[in-house]
Design a protein around this motif. Structure first.
Motif, PDB file in Angstrom:
ATOM      1  N   GLY A   1      15.655  -2.573   5.824  1.00 52.58           N
ATOM      2  CA  GLY A   1      15.228  -3.939   6.113  1.00 52.58           C
ATOM      3  C   GLY A   1      15.198  -4.828   4.880  1.00 52.58           C
ATOM      4  N   GLY A   2      15.635  -4.279   3.734  1.00 53.54           N
ATOM      5  CA  GLY A   2      15.642  -5.065   2.503  1.00 53.54           C
ATOM      6  C   GLY A   2      14.279  -5.215   1.866  1.00 53.54           C
ATOM      7  N   VAL A   3      13.368  -4.285   2.154  1.00 53.38           N
ATOM      8  CA  VAL A   3      12.006  -4.350   1.631  1.00 53.38           C
ATOM      9  C   VAL A   3      11.858  -3.299   0.532  1.00 53.38           C
ATOM     10  CG1 VAL A   3       9.565  -4.162   2.214  1.00 53.38           C
ATOM     11  CG2 VAL A   3      11.171  -5.121   3.880  1.00 53.38           C
ATOM     12  N   TYR A   4      11.663  -3.787  -0.713  1.00 55.73           N
ATOM     13  CA  TYR A   4      11.598  -2.904  -1.867  1.00 55.73           C
ATOM     14  C   TYR A   4      10.320  -3.144  -2.662  1.00 55.73           C
ATOM     15  CZ  TYR A   4      16.543  -2.367  -0.836  1.00 55.73           C
ATOM     16  OH  TYR A   4      17.735  -2.112  -0.213  1.00 55.73           O
ATOM     17  N   SER A   5       9.874  -2.112  -3.338  1.00 55.95           N
ATOM     18  CA  SER A   5       8.668  -2.206  -4.153  1.00 55.95           C
ATOM     19  C   SER A   5       9.007  -2.676  -5.565  1.00 55.95           C
ATOM     20  CB  SER A   5       7.998  -0.833  -4.231  1.00 55.95           C
ATOM     21  OG  SER A   5       8.748   0.027  -5.078  1.00 55.95           O
ATOM     22  N   PRO A   6       8.000  -3.111  -6.324  1.00 59.84           N
ATOM     23  CA  PRO A   6       8.242  -3.471  -7.724  1.00 59.84           C
ATOM     24  C   PRO A   6       8.819  -2.300  -8.527  1.00 59.84           C
ATOM     25  CG  PRO A   6       6.104  -4.283  -7.039  1.00 59.84           C
ATOM     26  CD  PRO A   6       6.616  -3.404  -5.926  1.00 59.84           C
ATOM     27  N   ALA A   7       8.452  -1.065  -8.172  1.00 56.33           N
ATOM     28  CA  ALA A   7       8.975   0.100  -8.894  1.00 56.33           C
ATOM     29  C   ALA A   7      10.492   0.200  -8.748  1.00 56.33           C
ATOM     30  CB  ALA A   7       8.309   1.371  -8.378  1.00 56.33           C
ATOM     31  N   THR A   8      11.001  -0.125  -7.585  1.00 57.58           N
ATOM     32  CA  THR A   8      12.442  -0.067  -7.342  1.00 57.58           C
ATOM     33  C   THR A   8      13.155  -1.266  -7.966  1.00 57.58           C
ATOM     34  OG1 THR A   8      12.156   1.195  -5.319  1.00 57.58           O
ATOM     35  CG2 THR A   8      14.209  -0.039  -5.532  1.00 57.58           C
ATOM     36  N   ILE A   9      12.562  -2.438  -7.863  1.00 53.83           N
ATOM     37  CA  ILE A   9      13.168  -3.665  -8.388  1.00 53.83           C
ATOM     38  C   ILE A   9      13.091  -3.711  -9.918  1.00 53.83           C
ATOM     39  CG2 ILE A   9      12.956  -6.180  -8.428  1.00 53.83           C
ATOM     40  CD1 ILE A   9      11.994  -5.980  -5.516  1.00 53.83           C
ATOM     41  N   GLY A  10      12.030  -3.153 -10.474  1.00 56.22           N
ATOM     42  CA  GLY A  10      11.871  -3.153 -11.925  1.00 56.22           C
ATOM     43  C   GLY A  10      10.691  -3.957 -12.422  1.00 56.22           C
ATOM     44  N   ARG A  11      10.184  -4.882 -11.628  1.00 56.40           N
ATOM     45  CA  ARG A  11       9.006  -5.681 -11.980  1.00 56.40           C
ATOM     46  C   ARG A  11       8.741  -6.645 -10.831  1.00 56.40           C
ATOM     47  NH1 ARG A  11       6.081  -6.956 -17.029  1.00 56.40           N
ATOM     48  NH2 ARG A  11       5.099  -8.951 -16.711  1.00 56.40           N
TER      49      ARG A  11
ATOM     50  N   ILE B   1     -10.368  -6.504   0.632  1.00 55.62           N
ATOM     51  CA  ILE B   1     -11.125  -6.424  -0.616  1.00 55.62           C
ATOM     52  C   ILE B   1     -12.089  -7.593  -0.624  1.00 55.62           C
ATOM     53  CG2 ILE B   1     -11.038  -6.486  -3.137  1.00 55.62           C
ATOM     54  CD1 ILE B   1      -8.174  -5.416  -2.971  1.00 55.62           C
ATOM     55  N   ASP B   2     -13.367  -7.293  -0.480  1.00 51.61           N
ATOM     56  CA  ASP B   2     -14.416  -8.315  -0.525  1.00 51.61           C
ATOM     57  C   ASP B   2     -14.075  -9.528   0.344  1.00 51.61           C
ATOM     58  OD1 ASP B   2     -16.899  -9.281  -1.299  1.00 51.61           O
ATOM     59  OD2 ASP B   2     -16.109 -10.279  -3.077  1.00 51.61           O
ATOM     60  N   GLY B   3     -13.600  -9.264   1.556  1.00 50.67           N
ATOM     61  CA  GLY B   3     -13.290 -10.324   2.507  1.00 50.67           C
ATOM     62  C   GLY B   3     -11.859 -10.830   2.463  1.00 50.67           C
ATOM     63  N   ALA B   4     -11.102 -10.498   1.426  1.00 52.25           N
ATOM     64  CA  ALA B   4      -9.703 -10.931   1.324  1.00 52.25           C
ATOM     65  C   ALA B   4      -8.804  -9.886   1.972  1.00 52.25           C
ATOM     66  CB  ALA B   4      -9.304 -11.128  -0.139  1.00 52.25           C
ATOM     67  N   ARG B   5      -7.974 -10.347   2.919  1.00 56.79           N
ATOM     68  CA  ARG B   5      -7.113  -9.440   3.672  1.00 56.79           C
ATOM     69  C   ARG B   5      -5.773  -9.252   2.969  1.00 56.79           C
ATOM     70  NH1 ARG B   5      -5.992 -10.306   9.850  1.00 56.79           N
ATOM     71  NH2 ARG B   5      -7.307 -12.038   9.301  1.00 56.79           N
ATOM     72  N   PHE B   6      -5.256  -8.024   3.006  1.00 51.80           N
ATOM     73  CA  PHE B   6      -3.938  -7.681   2.473  1.00 51.80           C
ATOM     74  C   PHE B   6      -3.220  -6.817   3.496  1.00 51.80           C
ATOM     75  CE2 PHE B   6      -6.464  -8.470  -1.241  1.00 51.80           C
ATOM     76  CZ  PHE B   6      -5.602  -8.967  -2.203  1.00 51.80           C
ATOM     77  N   PHE B   7      -1.901  -6.953   3.545  1.00 50.34           N
ATOM     78  CA  PHE B   7      -1.046  -6.042   4.298  1.00 50.34           C
ATOM     79  C   PHE B   7      -0.277  -5.204   3.287  1.00 50.34           C
ATOM     80  CE2 PHE B   7      -0.521  -9.456   7.839  1.00 50.34           C
ATOM     81  CZ  PHE B   7      -1.769  -9.134   8.361  1.00 50.34           C
ATOM     82  N   LEU B   8       0.180  -4.027   3.740  1.00 54.11           N
ATOM     83  CA  LEU B   8       0.873  -3.110   2.835  1.00 54.11           C
ATOM     84  C   LEU B   8       1.806  -2.226   3.646  1.00 54.11           C
ATOM     85  CD1 LEU B   8      -0.221  -1.315  -0.174  1.00 54.11           C
ATOM     86  CD2 LEU B   8      -0.021   0.195   1.759  1.00 54.11           C
ATOM     87  N   ALA B   9       2.945  -1.863   3.053  1.00 56.26           N
ATOM     88  CA  ALA B   9       3.878  -0.939   3.701  1.00 56.26           C
ATOM     89  C   ALA B   9       4.659  -0.181   2.649  1.00 56.26           C
ATOM     90  CB  ALA B   9       4.850  -1.705   4.603  1.00 56.26           C
ATOM     91  N   ASP B  10       5.181   0.972   3.065  1.00 57.09           N
ATOM     92  CA  ASP B  10       6.135   1.691   2.228  1.00 57.09           C
ATOM     93  C   ASP B  10       7.428   0.906   2.173  1.00 57.09           C
ATOM     94  OD1 ASP B  10       5.281   4.312   1.147  1.00 57.09           O
ATOM     95  OD2 ASP B  10       4.796   4.783   3.231  1.00 57.09           O
ATOM     96  N   GLU B  11       8.271   1.245   1.202  1.00 58.00           N
ATOM     97  CA  GLU B  11       9.584   0.622   1.123  1.00 58.00           C
ATOM     98  C   GLU B  11      10.356   0.854   2.422  1.00 58.00           C
ATOM     99  OE1 GLU B  11      11.158   0.496  -3.340  1.00 58.00           O
ATOM    100  OE2 GLU B  11      11.100   2.529  -2.520  1.00 58.00           O
ATOM    101  N   TRP B  12      11.193  -0.105   2.749  1.00 54.74           N
ATOM    102  CA  TRP B  12      12.050  -0.020   3.926  1.00 54.74           C
ATOM    103  C   TRP B  12      13.415  -0.563   3.536  1.00 54.74           C
ATOM    104  CZ3 TRP B  12      12.337  -4.046   8.277  1.00 54.74           C
ATOM    105  CH2 TRP B  12      13.095  -3.562   9.346  1.00 54.74           C
TER     106      TRP B  12
END
Length: 157
Positions: A73-83, A59-70
């Motif tokens: 591997g203990g990787v959860y989204s805010p939707a799953t955690i609650g916030r 986004i305008d030169g700022a890099r981001f990484f992104l993935a689906d929940e896993w």
């Protein structure tokens, strides 16, 4: 806290890259493109599940990484955690236009755009639970100017 010394010469730029986890990474990439003009750099999609194991966007030169929940591997989204406990500040030229673009793309307003001592900003949640400040600071204000505006509530150093 001691302020770090300025390093005049570097062979490598040191950065911190946010790594977002979402439920629905493909839809999230579409949202970030629509809301913030994000440009997708790469996407690693699992052949069997269709889940995105890793994606990169800018986004305008700022890099981001992104993935689906896993969950394995203990990787959860805010939707799953609650916030989410993390917020992103996106500095832009036209706060009002970008904020409205994000809302039109599906973001939910937390705090509408308003002027504040440090500039103009508004807060929103993207459809995947991540919190964003769309912001433009006033570069002409010194720490003294800011201190005068906030009064005794904060000490600005």
């Amino acid at each position: 806290m001691k302020k770090p010394a300025l390093i005049e010469e570097r062979s490598v730029m040191v950065t911190a890259t946010p790594y977002l986890c979402v439920a629905g990474a493909s839809a999230a990439l579409d949202f970030y493109a629509s809301a913030f003009g994000a440009e997708e750099v790469s996407r690693w999609t699992d052949r069997e599940t269709g889940m995105i194991g890793h994606a990169e966007f800018v986004i305008d030169g700022a890099r981001f990484f992104l993935a689906d929940e896993w969950p394995e591997g203990g990787v959860y989204s805010p939707a799953t955690i609650g916030r989410t406990p993390v917020s992103f500040v996106l500095e832009v030229e036209d706060v009002d236009a970008v904020f409205q673009q994000a809302v039109a793309a599906g973001a939910k307003v937390e705090r509408p755009v308003a002027d504040s001592p440090h500039g103009r900003n508004g807060w929103l949640f993207d459809p995947f639970g991540h919190r964003w400040s769309i912001s433009a600071h006033d570069p002409g204000k010194s720490a003294t100017d800011l201190q005068n505006e906030v009064g005794d509530e904060y000490v600005i150093t």
